[in-house]
Design a protein around this motif. Structure first.
Motif, mmCIF file in Angstrom:
data_model
loop_
_atom_site.group_PDB
_atom_site.id
_atom_site.type_symbol
_atom_site.label_atom_id
_atom_site.label_comp_id
_atom_site.label_asym_id
_atom_site.label_seq_id
_atom_site.Cartn_x
_atom_site.Cartn_y
_atom_site.Cartn_z
ATOM 1 N N HIS A 49 17.522 -8.419 -16.955
ATOM 2 C CA HIS A 49 17.073 -9.698 -16.393
ATOM 3 C C HIS A 49 17.080 -9.603 -14.869
ATOM 4 N N ALA A 50 16.001 -10.064 -14.230
ATOM 5 C CA ALA A 50 15.996 -10.161 -12.759
ATOM 6 C C ALA A 50 16.911 -11.286 -12.313
ATOM 7 N N SER A 51 17.051 -12.287 -13.168
ATOM 8 C CA SER A 51 17.976 -13.396 -12.913
ATOM 9 C C SER A 51 18.185 -14.133 -14.220
ATOM 10 N N MET A 52 19.410 -14.606 -14.436
ATOM 11 C CA MET A 52 19.712 -15.441 -15.599
ATOM 12 C C MET A 52 20.816 -16.393 -15.201
ATOM 13 N N GLY A 53 20.626 -17.670 -15.436
ATOM 14 C CA GLY A 53 21.733 -18.600 -15.242
ATOM 15 C C GLY A 53 22.761 -18.398 -16.334
ATOM 16 N N ASP A 54 24.042 -18.552 -16.014
ATOM 17 C CA ASP A 54 25.060 -18.537 -17.062
ATOM 18 C C ASP A 54 24.645 -19.556 -18.125
ATOM 19 N N GLY A 55 24.628 -19.127 -19.382
ATOM 20 C CA GLY A 55 24.220 -19.997 -20.475
ATOM 21 C C GLY A 55 22.838 -19.686 -21.008
ATOM 22 N N GLU A 56 21.942 -19.219 -20.142
ATOM 23 C CA GLU A 56 20.551 -18.922 -20.548
ATOM 24 C C GLU A 56 20.038 -20.042 -21.454
ATOM 25 N N ILE A 57 20.029 -21.279 -20.921
ATOM 26 C CA ILE A 57 19.930 -22.477 -21.770
ATOM 27 C C ILE A 57 18.629 -22.604 -22.545
ATOM 28 N N SER A 58 17.544 -21.988 -22.061
ATOM 29 C CA SER A 58 16.267 -22.106 -22.792
ATOM 30 C C SER A 58 16.066 -20.961 -23.782
ATOM 31 N N ILE A 59 17.050 -20.038 -23.870
ATOM 32 C CA ILE A 59 17.010 -18.801 -24.681
ATOM 33 C C ILE A 59 16.331 -17.668 -23.931
ATOM 34 N N THR A 60 15.756 -17.920 -22.757
ATOM 35 C CA THR A 60 14.993 -16.878 -22.083
ATOM 36 C C THR A 60 15.394 -16.821 -20.616
ATOM 37 N N VAL B 81 30.883 -19.418 -19.497
ATOM 38 C CA VAL B 81 29.836 -19.386 -20.510
ATOM 39 C C VAL B 81 28.872 -18.260 -20.158
ATOM 40 N N SER B 82 28.547 -17.420 -21.131
ATOM 41 C CA SER B 82 27.560 -16.369 -20.891
ATOM 42 C C SER B 82 26.235 -16.737 -21.541
ATOM 43 N N GLN B 83 26.260 -17.005 -22.846
ATOM 44 C CA GLN B 83 25.042 -17.429 -23.548
ATOM 45 C C GLN B 83 25.350 -18.652 -24.383
ATOM 46 N N CYS B 84 24.625 -19.725 -24.118
ATOM 47 C CA CYS B 84 24.879 -20.991 -24.803
ATOM 48 C C CYS B 84 23.556 -21.720 -24.889
ATOM 49 N N CYS B 85 22.774 -21.422 -25.916
ATOM 50 C CA CYS B 85 21.415 -21.980 -25.999
ATOM 51 C C CYS B 85 21.168 -22.570 -27.374
ATOM 52 N N GLU B 86 22.212 -23.192 -27.950
ATOM 53 C CA GLU B 86 22.057 -23.778 -29.270
ATOM 54 C C GLU B 86 21.168 -25.024 -29.190
ATOM 55 N N PRO B 87 20.332 -25.377 -30.161
ATOM 56 C CA PRO B 87 20.116 -24.558 -31.349
ATOM 57 C C PRO B 87 19.161 -23.390 -31.065
ATOM 58 N N SER B 88 19.526 -22.227 -31.621
ATOM 59 C CA SER B 88 18.655 -21.073 -31.456
ATOM 60 C C SER B 88 19.031 -20.031 -32.486
ATOM 61 N N MET B 89 18.302 -18.929 -32.472
ATOM 62 C CA MET B 89 18.602 -17.802 -33.350
ATOM 63 C C MET B 89 19.689 -16.921 -32.755
ATOM 64 N N LEU B 90 20.176 -17.263 -31.558
ATOM 65 C CA LEU B 90 21.134 -16.410 -30.874
ATOM 66 C C LEU B 90 22.556 -16.920 -31.066
ATOM 67 N N ALA B 91 23.492 -15.995 -31.181
ATOM 68 C CA ALA B 91 24.906 -16.355 -31.144
ATOM 69 C C ALA B 91 25.256 -16.774 -29.717
ATOM 70 N N ALA B 92 26.374 -17.475 -29.583
ATOM 71 C CA ALA B 92 26.896 -17.811 -28.252
ATOM 72 C C ALA B 92 27.818 -16.687 -27.785
ATOM 73 N N THR B 93 27.878 -16.493 -26.469
ATOM 74 C CA THR B 93 28.815 -15.524 -25.904
ATOM 75 C C THR B 93 29.535 -16.142 -24.712
ATOM 76 N N ALA B 94 30.752 -15.663 -24.480
ATOM 77 C CA ALA B 94 31.566 -16.170 -23.374
ATOM 78 C C ALA B 94 32.414 -15.027 -22.851
ATOM 79 N N ARG B 95 33.013 -15.240 -21.674
ATOM 80 C CA ARG B 95 33.875 -14.216 -21.090
ATOM 81 C C ARG B 95 35.012 -14.902 -20.360
ATOM 82 N N VAL B 96 36.074 -14.146 -20.111
ATOM 83 C CA VAL B 96 37.195 -14.632 -19.305
ATOM 84 C C VAL B 96 37.396 -13.650 -18.162
ATOM 85 N N VAL B 97 37.412 -14.180 -16.942
ATOM 86 C CA VAL B 97 37.544 -13.351 -15.743
ATOM 87 C C VAL B 97 38.961 -13.514 -15.192
#
Ligand code: CA
Ligand code: CA
Length: 292
Positions: free
Chosen positions: A183-194, A272-288
């Protein structure tokens, strides 16, 4: 350094995928990567209403690492992420956090000029390159590149970026590493799935940590440790990432479970890393967590 062409791609992490190269630990590898749609989106007339026949997120590889065995880890240090000159993003009706707002499919092509994303005449911002898909082959059934899991896969952590040392478990002999979905850029959450999906060239040094014995990926920087998690919804992903951080602190610092839990509560940042429900993608998160 060796170079793996983007002609050599897989759509799943699977021990049955034959390696396209075999390397020694310590080798630098340049992975040429396709965008998430294998180069099929070249104009704003191409919508996301039809899936690519082989699936999303082609990953370049897999690369076999000599002497890597189950219970080892691959440590993939991201040295450089070069971006193509043009990428795309888009929205779909009904899918993603704000899907109900969207009436029709819409694709947007975006140019990268002098390290800046040109969103419009008025809106430009610096690129934030990251790797969406990175992983090794699981021991059992293969996993499609749409999914994250203990093998890595479509994790979409913004911290898989230059400077990261990504620790990946080895489940099958020689590991079978593959990388894609830059990705050239992605907001945390990738809310639109893309995200801003783009072709790239990911240069990485692939090392072997004999006997590291990890169950799932984590990410190391000079100043912090990052645990990862995934699940059907974001709360599940956060729980896995927190459990993993506590396990990491126990293993690396010798803390009790109670101390590790307290330290994570008072200093670990859940992201939050990926949070785009409802979608075909699982959610992902991280702890720093900062390194002490
Ligand atoms: Ca992705
Ligand atoms: Ca993507």
């Amino acid at each position: 350094m060796i170079r793996i062409s983007r002609d050599q791609i897989v759509y799943s992490f699977d021990r049955r995928n034959p390696p396209v190269a075999t390397i020694d630990a310590g080798t630098e590898v340049c992975f040429e990567t396709w965008d998430a749609r294998s180069g099929t989106v070249q104009s704003e007339r191409e919508l996301f209403n039809r899936p690519h026949p082989k699936g999303p997120n082609p990953a370049t590889g897999p690369v076999a690492v000599r002497r890597a065995e189950p219970s080892d880890a691959l440590v993939v240090e991201i040295l450089d992420i070069a971006l193509g000159s043009r990428g795309f993003t888009g929205v779909r009706p009904r899918l993603g956090v704000l899907g109900p707002l969207i009436a029709d499919y819409r694709t947007k092509m975006l140019d990268i000029v002098n390290g800046m994303v040109v969103f419009s005449d008025r809106i430009r911002f610096p690129v934030r390159p990251m790797v969406g898909v990175i992983g090794t082959a699981p021991a059992g059934e293969g996993v499609g590149n749409i999914s994250p899991g203990p093998h890595g896969g479509n994790m979409d952590h913004n911290d898989v970026r230059v400077g990261a040392r990504v620790h990946l478990p080895v489940f099958v002999p020689e590991g079978l590493l593959a990388i894609g979905d830059v990705h050239a850029s992605m907001g945390d959450g990738e809310i639109s799935i893309t995200a801003l999906e783009i072709c790239g060239e990911v240069t990485a040094r692939v090392e072997l940590a004999k006997g590291e014995g990890i169950a799932r990926p984590w990410i190391e920087f000079p100043d912090c440790w990052i645990s990862t998690g995934e699940g059907p919804v974001i709360g599940d992903a956060i729980r896995v990432a927190c459990e993993e951080m506590i396990a990491l602190l126990q293993r690396r610092l010798g803390l009790s479970v109670e101390d590790a839990y307290m330290l994570t509560s008072i200093r670990g940042d859940v992201r939050v890393s990926q949070c785009c429900e409802p979608s075909m993608l699982a959610a992902t998160a991280r702890v720093v967590m900062p390194r002490f």
